[in-house]
Design a protein around this motif. Structure first.
Motif, PDB file in Angstrom:
ATOM      1  N   THR A 115      27.564  37.641  28.800  1.00 29.87           N
ATOM      2  CA  THR A 115      27.632  39.067  29.129  1.00 29.87           C
ATOM      3  C   THR A 115      26.467  39.432  30.036  1.00 29.87           C
ATOM      4  O   THR A 115      25.379  38.883  29.928  1.00 29.87           O
ATOM      5  N   GLY A 116      26.737  40.397  30.921  1.00 27.86           N
ATOM      6  CA  GLY A 116      25.751  40.817  31.900  1.00 27.86           C
ATOM      7  C   GLY A 116      24.900  41.974  31.416  1.00 27.86           C
ATOM      8  O   GLY A 116      24.606  42.106  30.222  1.00 27.86           O
ATOM      9  N   LEU A 173      25.541  38.755  42.265  1.00 28.19           N
ATOM     10  CA  LEU A 173      25.845  38.605  40.850  1.00 28.19           C
ATOM     11  C   LEU A 173      27.242  38.027  40.738  1.00 28.19           C
ATOM     12  O   LEU A 173      28.181  38.539  41.365  1.00 28.19           O
ATOM     13  N   ASN A 184      31.067  36.171  35.834  1.00 25.31           N
ATOM     14  CA  ASN A 184      31.762  36.859  34.761  1.00 25.31           C
ATOM     15  C   ASN A 184      32.605  37.958  35.397  1.00 25.31           C
ATOM     16  O   ASN A 184      32.183  38.553  36.392  1.00 25.31           O
ATOM     17  N   LEU A 202      30.187  42.278  35.287  1.00 23.20           N
ATOM     18  CA  LEU A 202      28.781  41.995  35.583  1.00 23.20           C
ATOM     19  C   LEU A 202      27.853  43.007  34.934  1.00 23.20           C
ATOM     20  O   LEU A 202      26.771  42.670  34.460  1.00 23.20           O
ATOM     21  N   LEU A 208      26.082  34.418  35.867  1.00 15.89           N
ATOM     22  CA  LEU A 208      26.145  34.750  34.444  1.00 15.89           C
ATOM     23  C   LEU A 208      26.804  33.646  33.624  1.00 15.89           C
ATOM     24  O   LEU A 208      26.689  33.648  32.392  1.00 15.89           O
TER      25      LEU A 208
END
Length: 195
Positions: A82-83, A99, A102, A105, A78
């Motif tokens: 923002t995810g 993932l 950040n 996530l 990321l």
């Protein structure tokens, strides 16, 4: 020129050639208003780096499908954007992928949203303002929290941190549960059941 292929469930793939930038590809798939969206990797060494905030995830099913080979997984980085934001009735599936990039996530704000983790590695948190369902299977590692999750593990191996399930429920139906550091420590789990 860039090319993007979008598959709508039950339909053929539509390819479109575009000039210039349409924006981040994962963001486009994330926000596409189709019943089923797939973001696929081809090898366990693939890394996709996000170039802008992903925004609100459209309702329906979004599948991030990677390749897992032992400890190696296809990766979505990321890079501090923002995810996934599950504000609708969305089923987000992370399969064979990692993932990262950040602290948060996934953000869940809809009680009808579902997070499925299969052979996944989550290097951050799933935060939520509401109780939601999470399903865990395969060889999955959680490096952050599953805040307010009603989580069910159906099979495989789950590794997690001391606070992963602090504000959550974990129902282990089958499989092996261990700690990320493999050290016995004080773990806080909101509710733990096992069959």
């Amino acid at each position: 020129n860039d090319s993007i292929g979008i598959v709508e469930s039950g339909s053929e793939t539509f390819d479109a050639e575009v000039s210039g930038s349409m924006g981040d590809t994962l963001m486009l798939v994330n926000q596409a208003e189709l019943p089923t969206r797939n973001f696929n990797f081809t090898t366990e060494n693939d890394v996709y780096t996000v170039t802008q905030d992903l925004g609100t995830t459209s309702s329906g099913a979004l599948n991030i499908v990677g390749v897992a080979d032992g400890e190696n997984r296809s990766t979505v980085d990321l890079s501090d954007f923002t995810g996934f934001e599950l504000a609708d009735e969305t089923v987000l599936t992370i399969k064979g992928a990692k993932l990262t990039g950040n602290e948060t996530l996934v953000t869940v704000s809809n009680a009808n949203a579902v997070v499925n983790l299969e052979d996944a590695y989550m290097d951050g948190n799933v935060v939520s303002t509401t109780v939601y369902n999470a399903n865990i299977s395969g060889d999955t590692t959680l490096g952050g929290t599953l805040d307010n999750a009603n989580a069910t593990m159906t099979s495989g191996t789950l590794k997690f941190n001391p606070n992963t399930f602090e504000n959550a429920t974990l129902n282990v139906q089958s499989g092996r549960v261990s700690t990320n550091d493999e050290v016995i420590d004080n773990y806080t789990i909101g509710t733990l059941t096992s069959n």
